[in-house]
Each structure stands twice: as C-alpha cells, then as structure tokens.
Design a protein around this motif. Structure first.
Motif, PDB file in Angstrom:
ATOM      1  N   ILE A 307      23.304   2.941  16.521  1.00 41.41           N
ATOM      2  CA  ILE A 307      22.593   3.887  15.657  1.00 41.41           C
ATOM      3  C   ILE A 307      21.202   3.336  15.389  1.00 41.41           C
ATOM      4  CG2 ILE A 307      22.551   5.007  13.395  1.00 41.41           C
ATOM      5  CD1 ILE A 307      25.618   4.794  13.390  1.00 41.41           C
ATOM      6  N   LYS A 308      20.190   4.108  15.692  1.00 41.27           N
ATOM      7  CA  LYS A 308      18.808   3.668  15.573  1.00 41.27           C
ATOM      8  C   LYS A 308      18.328   3.861  14.129  1.00 41.27           C
ATOM      9  CE  LYS A 308      17.771   4.736  20.401  1.00 41.27           C
ATOM     10  NZ  LYS A 308      16.946   5.561  21.328  1.00 41.27           N
ATOM     11  N   ALA A 309      18.512   2.815  13.326  1.00 45.55           N
ATOM     12  CA  ALA A 309      18.151   2.849  11.912  1.00 45.55           C
ATOM     13  C   ALA A 309      16.970   1.933  11.652  1.00 45.55           C
ATOM     14  CB  ALA A 309      19.342   2.427  11.054  1.00 45.55           C
ATOM     15  N   GLY A 310      16.206   2.240  10.621  1.00 44.74           N
ATOM     16  CA  GLY A 310      15.067   1.412  10.251  1.00 44.74           C
ATOM     17  C   GLY A 310      14.727   1.557   8.778  1.00 44.74           C
ATOM     18  N   ILE A 311      13.802   0.727   8.326  1.00 43.20           N
ATOM     19  CA  ILE A 311      13.406   0.710   6.914  1.00 43.20           C
ATOM     20  C   ILE A 311      11.889   0.766   6.812  1.00 43.20           C
ATOM     21  CG2 ILE A 311      13.412  -0.616   4.755  1.00 43.20           C
ATOM     22  CD1 ILE A 311      15.969  -1.961   5.741  1.00 43.20           C
ATOM     23  N   VAL A 312      11.418   1.573   5.876  1.00 33.73           N
ATOM     24  CA  VAL A 312      10.008   1.633   5.513  1.00 33.73           C
ATOM     25  C   VAL A 312       9.902   1.215   4.055  1.00 33.73           C
ATOM     26  CG1 VAL A 312       7.977   3.093   5.215  1.00 33.73           C
ATOM     27  CG2 VAL A 312       9.540   3.491   7.142  1.00 33.73           C
ATOM     28  N   SER A 313       9.112   0.182   3.801  1.00 33.47           N
ATOM     29  CA  SER A 313       8.927  -0.291   2.428  1.00 33.47           C
ATOM     30  C   SER A 313       7.449  -0.574   2.204  1.00 33.47           C
ATOM     31  CB  SER A 313       9.752  -1.556   2.173  1.00 33.47           C
ATOM     32  OG  SER A 313       9.644  -1.961   0.830  1.00 33.47           O
ATOM     33  N   PRO A 314       6.802   0.160   1.303  1.00 35.65           N
ATOM     34  CA  PRO A 314       5.357  -0.020   1.110  1.00 35.65           C
ATOM     35  C   PRO A 314       5.033  -1.299   0.351  1.00 35.65           C
ATOM     36  CG  PRO A 314       6.188   1.632  -0.413  1.00 35.65           C
ATOM     37  CD  PRO A 314       7.338   1.271   0.490  1.00 35.65           C
ATOM     38  N   ASN A 315       3.912  -1.888   0.680  1.00 36.74           N
ATOM     39  CA  ASN A 315       3.365  -3.000  -0.087  1.00 36.74           C
ATOM     40  C   ASN A 315       2.329  -2.534  -1.099  1.00 36.74           C
ATOM     41  OD1 ASN A 315       4.750  -5.306   0.960  1.00 36.74           O
ATOM     42  ND2 ASN A 315       3.592  -5.047   2.861  1.00 36.74           N
ATOM     43  N   ILE A 316       1.978  -1.265  -1.020  1.00 38.56           N
ATOM     44  CA  ILE A 316       1.034  -0.671  -1.960  1.00 38.56           C
ATOM     45  C   ILE A 316       1.427   0.791  -2.137  1.00 38.56           C
ATOM     46  CG2 ILE A 316      -0.603  -0.270  -0.058  1.00 38.56           C
ATOM     47  CD1 ILE A 316      -2.891  -0.539  -2.083  1.00 38.56           C
ATOM     48  N   ILE A 317       1.494   1.248  -3.386  1.00 42.70           N
ATOM     49  CA  ILE A 317       1.828   2.667  -3.594  1.00 42.70           C
ATOM     50  C   ILE A 317       0.726   3.418  -4.327  1.00 42.70           C
ATOM     51  CG2 ILE A 317       4.332   2.489  -3.458  1.00 42.70           C
ATOM     52  CD1 ILE A 317       4.378   2.467  -6.537  1.00 42.70           C
ATOM     53  N   ARG A 318      -0.279   2.717  -4.801  1.00 43.15           N
ATOM     54  CA  ARG A 318      -1.482   3.365  -5.312  1.00 43.15           C
ATOM     55  C   ARG A 318      -2.659   2.556  -4.808  1.00 43.15           C
ATOM     56  NH1 ARG A 318       1.097   7.112  -5.731  1.00 43.15           N
ATOM     57  NH2 ARG A 318       1.343   8.597  -7.440  1.00 43.15           N
ATOM     58  N   PRO A 319      -3.487   3.171  -3.928  1.00 43.83           N
ATOM     59  CA  PRO A 319      -3.378   4.549  -3.475  1.00 43.83           C
ATOM     60  C   PRO A 319      -2.146   4.752  -2.594  1.00 43.83           C
ATOM     61  CG  PRO A 319      -5.026   3.395  -2.192  1.00 43.83           C
ATOM     62  CD  PRO A 319      -4.649   2.467  -3.304  1.00 43.83           C
ATOM     63  N   PHE A 320      -1.628   5.966  -2.606  1.00 45.15           N
ATOM     64  CA  PHE A 320      -0.439   6.261  -1.810  1.00 45.15           C
ATOM     65  C   PHE A 320      -0.787   6.185  -0.332  1.00 45.15           C
ATOM     66  CE2 PHE A 320       2.665   9.254   0.106  1.00 45.15           C
ATOM     67  CZ  PHE A 320       3.822   8.594  -0.277  1.00 45.15           C
ATOM     68  N   PRO A 321      -0.042   5.398   0.455  1.00 38.62           N
ATOM     69  CA  PRO A 321      -0.404   5.173   1.866  1.00 38.62           C
ATOM     70  C   PRO A 321       0.027   6.333   2.765  1.00 38.62           C
ATOM     71  CG  PRO A 321       1.555   3.910   1.312  1.00 38.62           C
ATOM     72  CD  PRO A 321       1.109   4.563   0.036  1.00 38.62           C
ATOM     73  N   LYS A 322      -0.607   7.458   2.587  1.00 37.78           N
ATOM     74  CA  LYS A 322      -0.201   8.689   3.260  1.00 37.78           C
ATOM     75  C   LYS A 322      -0.234   8.562   4.778  1.00 37.78           C
ATOM     76  CE  LYS A 322      -3.074  12.061   3.706  1.00 37.78           C
ATOM     77  NZ  LYS A 322      -4.002  13.200   3.508  1.00 37.78           N
ATOM     78  N   GLU A 323      -1.373   8.121   5.324  1.00 38.78           N
ATOM     79  CA  GLU A 323      -1.500   8.082   6.785  1.00 38.78           C
ATOM     80  C   GLU A 323      -0.516   7.105   7.406  1.00 38.78           C
ATOM     81  OE1 GLU A 323      -3.986   7.793   4.688  1.00 38.78           O
ATOM     82  OE2 GLU A 323      -5.303   9.514   5.036  1.00 38.78           O
ATOM     83  N   ALA A 324      -0.330   5.961   6.779  1.00 37.37           N
ATOM     84  CA  ALA A 324       0.608   4.973   7.318  1.00 37.37           C
ATOM     85  C   ALA A 324       2.036   5.510   7.306  1.00 37.37           C
ATOM     86  CB  ALA A 324       0.524   3.681   6.504  1.00 37.37           C
ATOM     87  N   ILE A 325       2.397   6.242   6.280  1.00 36.90           N
ATOM     88  CA  ILE A 325       3.743   6.824   6.199  1.00 36.90           C
ATOM     89  C   ILE A 325       3.901   7.915   7.259  1.00 36.90           C
ATOM     90  CG2 ILE A 325       5.218   8.275   4.743  1.00 36.90           C
ATOM     91  CD1 ILE A 325       4.202   6.602   2.357  1.00 36.90           C
ATOM     92  N   GLN A 326       2.879   8.721   7.434  1.00 38.81           N
ATOM     93  CA  GLN A 326       2.947   9.766   8.464  1.00 38.81           C
ATOM     94  C   GLN A 326       3.169   9.152   9.843  1.00 38.81           C
ATOM     95  OE1 GLN A 326      -0.838  11.586   7.661  1.00 38.81           O
ATOM     96  NE2 GLN A 326       0.036  13.198   6.379  1.00 38.81           N
ATOM     97  N   GLU A 327       2.457   8.081  10.110  1.00 40.99           N
ATOM     98  CA  GLU A 327       2.595   7.429  11.411  1.00 40.99           C
ATOM     99  C   GLU A 327       3.970   6.787  11.566  1.00 40.99           C
ATOM    100  OE1 GLU A 327       0.508   3.805  14.005  1.00 40.99           O
ATOM    101  OE2 GLU A 327      -0.440   4.557  12.171  1.00 40.99           O
ATOM    102  N   ALA A 328       4.461   6.130  10.514  1.00 36.89           N
ATOM    103  CA  ALA A 328       5.733   5.419  10.602  1.00 36.89           C
ATOM    104  C   ALA A 328       6.916   6.361  10.762  1.00 36.89           C
ATOM    105  CB  ALA A 328       5.924   4.548   9.358  1.00 36.89           C
ATOM    106  N   LEU A 329       6.820   7.553  10.145  1.00 37.79           N
ATOM    107  CA  LEU A 329       7.969   8.465  10.120  1.00 37.79           C
ATOM    108  C   LEU A 329       7.814   9.652  11.068  1.00 37.79           C
ATOM    109  CD1 LEU A 329       8.653   8.577   6.263  1.00 37.79           C
ATOM    110  CD2 LEU A 329       9.917   7.289   8.000  1.00 37.79           C
ATOM    111  N   ALA A 330       6.768   9.684  11.856  1.00 30.73           N
ATOM    112  CA  ALA A 330       6.468  10.874  12.662  1.00 30.73           C
ATOM    113  C   ALA A 330       7.603  11.269  13.593  1.00 30.73           C
ATOM    114  CB  ALA A 330       5.179  10.649  13.455  1.00 30.73           C
ATOM    115  N   LYS A 331       8.331  10.285  14.142  1.00 30.22           N
ATOM    116  CA  LYS A 331       9.370  10.597  15.133  1.00 30.22           C
ATOM    117  C   LYS A 331      10.785  10.442  14.591  1.00 30.22           C
ATOM    118  CE  LYS A 331       6.338   9.245  18.957  1.00 30.22           C
ATOM    119  NZ  LYS A 331       6.157   8.340  20.133  1.00 30.22           N
ATOM    120  N   VAL A 332      10.900  10.158  13.300  1.00 30.85           N
ATOM    121  CA  VAL A 332      12.228  10.005  12.684  1.00 30.85           C
ATOM    122  C   VAL A 332      12.830  11.384  12.466  1.00 30.85           C
ATOM    123  CG1 VAL A 332      13.393   9.235  10.576  1.00 30.85           C
ATOM    124  CG2 VAL A 332      11.638   7.807  11.621  1.00 30.85           C
ATOM    125  N   LYS A 333      14.159  11.473  12.586  1.00 27.68           N
ATOM    126  CA  LYS A 333      14.835  12.766  12.399  1.00 27.68           C
ATOM    127  C   LYS A 333      15.198  13.032  10.940  1.00 27.68           C
ATOM    128  CE  LYS A 333      16.688  12.627  17.108  1.00 27.68           C
ATOM    129  NZ  LYS A 333      17.908  12.510  17.955  1.00 27.68           N
TER     130      LYS A 333
END
Length: 767
Positions: A307-333
């Motif tokens: 099962i292809k599982a992974g974790i995303v955990s931000p090191n900064i939430i303000r400012p909200f890392p929108k672009e980095a999250i979009q890139e990290a999760l773009a292909k996740v189901k």
C-alpha cells in the motif's frame, strides 16, 4: 531510523562548527537556544507545560551562562505587555507559554504584529480549558492562526533548538519584521528526552543570528520621537494590514532562505514540508508535529503490504504553505487531515479547510477526509495512525466513510458523572453543619463577638472536604482550609481557582467536595463568583429562592492566584459583593513546580529565583495582599494559620457574618508546602507557627478600617528571630550563611518595618 539521522542533510557541516550530542527534552532545548542567543529580556508567567523553559533559564542565569533580564509578570497578559514594551526598544525578546496563558495574552499579540516589532514566543501546546486538562493538543495553537505571527513547527526536541535559532532570524529579517511563534507539543515533545545536537560554542549561534539589526523605529531615541500604535482610520488601517500581509507571505520565502543557511552550519535540513515516502503515495496523512514521527511506523508497515502510503507534515503553517502542499498532494488519491483541535460546528478544523482550499485551486480529484484526534493529550500510537490510513483505503475501496468525525472516542459514563457530582456520599444538610459557632453583634458598638466550642467539640462537625485527595504529604492547604471551615455555619458554595487545592481534589470522575463547587480560570475566580452571588440575591429578590434559605459563598485561591487574579479580586472588593475570598499562601506557584510568585519572600529560593554564583533567591520583597485588600475599604480583612486554630475559627465566623450582612471579606492563611519549602512533612504546623512568632506573618484583623492585632508575640514574650524560622526550611538556609548576612539583614529590616507599621495601626485606629 532515529531523529538525528532523519534530519541530517547530505551536505557536509562546516568543520569548525562543533556540536555536542546529548539527551535532552524540548523545553531544555528551547532554554538552551535562548541562552545561547542571549536575549535582552524575557517577561514570563508559569503555566504547564511551558514552565520549565523559564526554570531552566533561571538555572543557567544563576550559573552565569547568560544575562537575560527575566521579569516575572503578574500573569500572561502582563507578560505580553512587558515583552511588547521591550520589543519597541529594539532589543531581543523571548517568552514561552501554553494553553490558557496563550489565550490570556492573545489580545496583545495582534498589537505586536500589527506594529511590526519582532520577538520569539515558544508555544508549548496544551489543551484549552474547560474542563481543565494540562496535557498536549493543538487547541491553543489554532487560536494563533489569525494574529499575524509567522508560526514554525518543531516536531521533536532537536527541531525545538533549531527552529528557535531560525525563528529569530526570520523575525528580524528586513522583509518580515514580525514576531514569530515556535510551536511544539506539550509533554510529547516538551518533556520527552531525545538524542539532540547543539553547538558547543555559543559564538556559532551568535554569528548565525548576527548583531541586533537597527530597527526602523525605536522608543529609546528622544532626539527622534515617534508615536507607536496610533489611532488609525480607513484607508490607513487597510493599508497597514496590507503591508503586514505582504510581510507574512515573505516570511515563508525568508524561512526557506535561512533554513538553508542553517543547514550549512548544522547539517540539519528543514524544508517547508517534511515529507515521508510521498514520492508515489496513493494515500497520505497530513498531520502536525510529534504525531508525524509516530505515524512513520504505520507507513512502513503499509508499504511492506504493497500500500503506497505517505506523510505530509509542515514545518511552517503561517504563512500557510499552499504551493508546497499542492505539489506534495497533487497525485494522491485520498488524504486524511488529522487535527488535535476542532473548529466546533465547522465540519472539520482549520487546517482541513485550508488543505481543501489549496487542492481546489489545482482542480485535483483528491478526496479529503478529516479526523479530530488526541484532544486533551490522548495518546497517539502507530496503531492509531494505521487506523487513520485504513479509513483512506476503505474510501478507495468504495466503502462509506464520513468526511469528518472524531477519532478514538467513546460514549460517556452516566454513572461516573453522578460520582463526580456527589462522590457517592449523601449531601450535607444545613442542620448538621449548623449550631457549633455563633456570632452576635453589639447593638450599641456594632462590634461582633464569637462563641466557639473547643477543638474537640468541633471534630463532630462534618467535613465539607471528603477524605481523600492527591496532595503531597504534609501539605498545609487542607488543614488550613478545614480549620477555617469549622467556623462556617450552614450551606456554602465554593469556587476554587486553579492551583494545588483545585487539582488535587477534582480528578474526574471523582471529587473531594461535598458541597457545590465551581472552577473557572486562574485569573478571574472573583469575577465568576461575584456573578453567582448577585444571581443568588436577585433570585431571592424575585421570590425564586425561599426567604429563609441562605448560602455563604467562598472563593479559595492560592498558588499565585492573587497575582494573576489581583485585578478581578480588587474589582469584586470595590463592588463589595457578599462573598469571602480565602487565600492560602504557600509562597509560590506550587502547582506548576514552585516558581516565584509575588508572595514569595525576599531571598527565598524557588525554581525561578535560584541560588548560585549569580543568584541569592528572590530579589524583591513579598506582596502584602492583606493590606492591599484592606485599602479597598471592604468590611473585613484577616490573617490566620492552623497553628493558631481558635483564632482562625473565630475569624472565619466573623468573616461569614460580614459576608452575609455587609459585603466582601478577604482572608489570608499561611500554609506549609513541605515539598517546595524543603522541610519535614510533619513540621508544617510548627513552621507556620514560627512565621507568626517571628512577626513575618502577623495575625490581625481589619474591621471597617480598624486594625487589631490578635496575637502579639512580643507582649507574650514569645517572639523569635527570623533566622529561627528560616532554618526550618531548606529553601532559606542559604540566607543563614555568613556571606549572605547583608541579605538576611535586609529581610529582617523589612519584617520589622511592616510589623511596626501594623502596631501603629493597632494603636491608632485612625491610621
């Protein structure tokens, strides 16, 4: 894979930047970073679990390891004001807080970011009351999302150290100039020891942070006067907030830049997001801080199963890392956002909706699930992470899975709630609590006289506190309170402020209280009880309560409650509500680990007034709360102690009469704290008695402004030197050493000054 290996960069560390490798907690590493930075100032107030940061810094201070000016505030609101004022002077400022403390200072924080004065605040996250819970979740952190402070996250003790160094650079950057929060998990990170590295030579830290930048505005330049925080109308306010918003977004880019610089000297890399096995993930967990480390085991287990599982955990939430999250999760189901907080009624907490909004912009078909977990410090294990991933795979398999829910909950126990209310004991009747003590008023003079039986007879009076509590051996709180309550007749309602007495008597689902009990926050007990008192009298006026039904309302405070709660107490006194405020004085914030309070005497040792080469205990005299409250012109003020029980019982009876007939009463009882006074458990009564006989804690009462000393050790030829009292406690024995003779002399002079002033008031009623 351990923490150090996980965070190590592939780039070599500059060879001269030597680091020490040891085991330390997050709080220790926060203090280590602050000490090496050598901030100018720290205004602070103790609150669990962040309290240790100030304690460690005080230990370092008395050893001469830094020269930060540490200011013990009267509460977190005051601490925030101290720090803001200091920051306007262009110096470096630091603080640490948690939970309700963060909320109490909250109205100050947008002022600081809106006027663009940098500092660093470590937020050691903890559940927000109520009910009271001292363990870690993110409900306090989420209140900080909209105050205009960049927020860095530290998932382990190593990151606490590193992020504190990075945070100051971000705060002071010319494109940012904003105060910064470093948030890490209470107890999970703050108290857990892990293997960490820190720079051996603080000069490395000093070089990294650089000199204090010249601020564009300072309050310490009389030749160039400025107005800070002016009244502002639209469009100026709109433009100001726009500039602040631009600075916040720039903070994200600045973080990346400074983190790269830090990587070159430390070998530890901090990206915008910490990604674990996300290169081809179908299912992902978006989760903050320490839980992200815990969840890695579940990912490894699932990967072994194909099962292809992974974790995303931000090191900064303000400012909200929108672009980095979009890139990290773009292909996740499917991604599940796990949150240690809830936005009640919002169908998901704050980050859930921010992740959804980010993904909506790139029109990805990814499905977002949301689960609230770990509130109140509920443990989070790898099996729990596995269960969250199972929800993702179940959704992929076409099963019905709720988009939002709580994880790891069960229905409450109705029987347990009943136990919490009644302790399994029958309620006390008015009749069985009456008929022991009587008070009569002389019609001509107005003076009160009290008739009370001997102590043996009073043992027949039922206890309002049931047997069984969690206090330390020898704790003087309950003998003191129970002795006082022996003089109180009939029905009572009690309110306890946060402190040892509250915590040790109300561990859900049990309670030691056989009477109605309330609790609100540390600082506003007097305001809360005054509202209840006025509701009682209003209902009585409207005929909704029987005319003959009387209740005595008592607020019990201590452990510094008359520091942070002084304002509401004075407010209640000035309004003269019919209630009693009873303070047990144990000379410190004992419920959070024996930090100094304003009732700590001069020279006494606490965990934030250390003794060492650069420290000899508390540096200023104790606050005379009884005299402060007497100055509000309330009907009755008294002092007492269990060592003089008949005196205390008589004063309790008078306190009840005044509270029920005229208005507010304040009483202060000295109680022993063997654990933190470093004294023998069985000597509490003797020690507080010695405090009275040394005239440090005189017994007196103030009735309508007239002072009467109720025990004069000089007249009875029983006065003892202050040194005889001090030698009974480990926290004061340093005062008896020859090298501290000057400090002991100052303490004795202060005792004598207050005692002689009291005698003058006793002898001259007009004073």
């Amino acid at each position: 894979m351990n923490v150090i290996e996980r965070q190590t960069s592939q780039n070599p560390v500059e060879p001269e930047k030597k680091q020490i490798e040891e085991f330390h907690s997050g709080n220790e590493m926060a203090a280590r970073a602050a000490a090496q930075i050598n901030y100018h100032l720290m205004g602070y107030f103790p609150i669990t679990p962040s309290t240790e940061v100030a304690e460690y810094l005080d230990e370092m201070r008395v050893r001469g390891e830094h020269n930060i000016t540490m200011i013990p505030a009267d509460g977190e609101h005051g601490a925030a004001g101290i720090n803001y004022g200091a920051s306007t002077a262009g110096g470096r400022v630091f603080n640490a807080t948690s939970s309700q403390g963060f909320l109490y200072m909250l109205e100050n924080l947008p002022v600081q970011s809106g006027t663009r004065f940098p500092m660093v605040l470590d937020l050691v996250t903890r559940a927000v009351s109520g009910p009271l819970d001292i363990r870690g979740d993110h409900s306090d952190l989420y209140y900080g999302l909209n105050i205009g402070w960049p927020i860095l996250l530290a998932r382990d003790p190593q990151a606490v150290y590193d992020m504190n160094l990075i945070a100051l650079r971000v705060a002071e950057h010319s494109d940012v100039r904003l105060p910064v929060i470093v948030a890490y998990d209470g107890f999970f990170t703050s108290h857990a020891k892990r293997r960490v590295k820190f720079f051996e030579d603080k000069a490395v830290v000093q070089d990294f942070i650089g000199p204090v930048p010249t601020p564009p505005v300072t309050s310490l330049d009389p030749r160039h006067p400025v107005t800070i925080g002016p009244y502002m109308n639209d469009p100026d306010q709109m433009n100001n907030k726009y500039q602040q918003s631009l600075a916040m977004y720039k903070a994200g880019d600045v973080f990346v830049q400074i983190a790269k610089e830090y990587e070159r000297i430390s070998g530890r890399a901090y990206e915008i997001l910490d990604l674990y096995r996300m290169e081809d993930a179908d299912v992902a967990l978006f989760i903050l801080n320490s839980a992200a480390d815990t969840a890695r085991d579940a990912v490894d287990e699932l990967r072994a199963m194909g099962i292809k599982a992974g974790i995303v955990s931000p090191n900064i939430i303000r400012p909200f890392p929108k672009e980095a999250i979009q890139e990290a999760l773009a292909k996740v189901k499917v991604v599940l956002v796990g949150e240690r907080a809830d936005s009640y009624g919002g169908h998901g907490a704050n980050l859930t909706h921010e992740v959804k909004a980010a993904l909506q912009e790139i029109h990805t078909p990814i499905h977002v699930l949301s689960r609230v977990y770990g509130l109140g410090g509920k443990e989070f294990y790898p099996d729990d992470a596995r269960s969250l991933f199972d929800l993702c795979t179940a959704w992929l398999d076409g099963e019905q899975v709720a988009d939002f829910d709580y994880f790891g909950v069960h229905p409450g126990d109705e029987e347990a709630a009943t136990i919490a209310l009644h302790h399994g004991l029958p309620p006390l009747s008015r009749e069985e609590m009456s008929g022991y003590v009587s008070v009569a008023q002389n019609e001509e003079t107005g003076e009160l006289s009290v008739k009370a039986p001997n102590l043996r007879a009073l043992t027949k009076k039922p206890r309002r506190l049931a047997p069984g509590h969690g206090a330390c051996p020898g704790c003087g709180i309950f003998p003191g309170i129970e002795t006082f309550l022996k003089g109180i007749e009939g029905d009572v309602v009690v309110l306890y402020q946060t402190g040892c007495a509250m915590v040790t008597t109300t561990g859900y689902p049990y309670t030691s209280h056989r009477v109605t009990y309330l609790h609100n926050l540390f600082q506003n007990g007097a305001a809360t009880l005054s509202g209840l008192v006025e509701m009682f009298w209003e209902k009585k006026r409207r005929g909704e309560i029987e005319v003959g039904e009387d209740i005595t309302f008592i607020m019990v405070t201590g452990d510094g409650g008359m520091d942070i709660g002084m304002g509401p107490a004075i407010g209640a006194a000035l309004r003269n509500h019919k209630m009693i405020i009873l303070e047990y004085d144990n000379e410190g914030y004992m419920n959070t680990g024996a930090q100094l309070s304003y009732s700590t005497p001069l020279g006494h040792m606490t965990s934030t007034s250390g003794v060492g080469p650069q420290g000899n205990g508390k540096t200023f005299p104790h606050k005379d709360t009884a005299q402060i409250m007497a100055a509000t012109n309330i009907p009755y003020v008294f002092t007492g102690t269990e060592a003089f029980p008949q005196d205390l019982i008589r004063k309790a009876a008078k306190a009840q009469w005044y509270a029920n007939h005229e208005g507010l009463v304040y009483g202060k009882i000295l109680i022993a704290c063997p654990l933190n006074w470093k004294s023998k458990d069985e000597l509490g009564n003797v020690i507080v008695g010695a405090a009275v006989k040394s005239c440090f804690f005189p017994l007196y009462e103030v009735e309508h402004g007239k002072t009467t000393i109720t025990y004069n050790p000089e007249q009875k030829d029983e006065r003892i030197p202050a040194s005889d009292w001090l030698k009974t406690m480990g926290k004061t024995r340093h005062l008896l050493k020859p090298e501290n003779a000057g400090l002991l002399h100052d303490f004795e002079v202060e005792i004598e000054r207050r005692w002689r002033r009291l005698i003058a008031k006793h002898e001259h009623p007009e004073l």
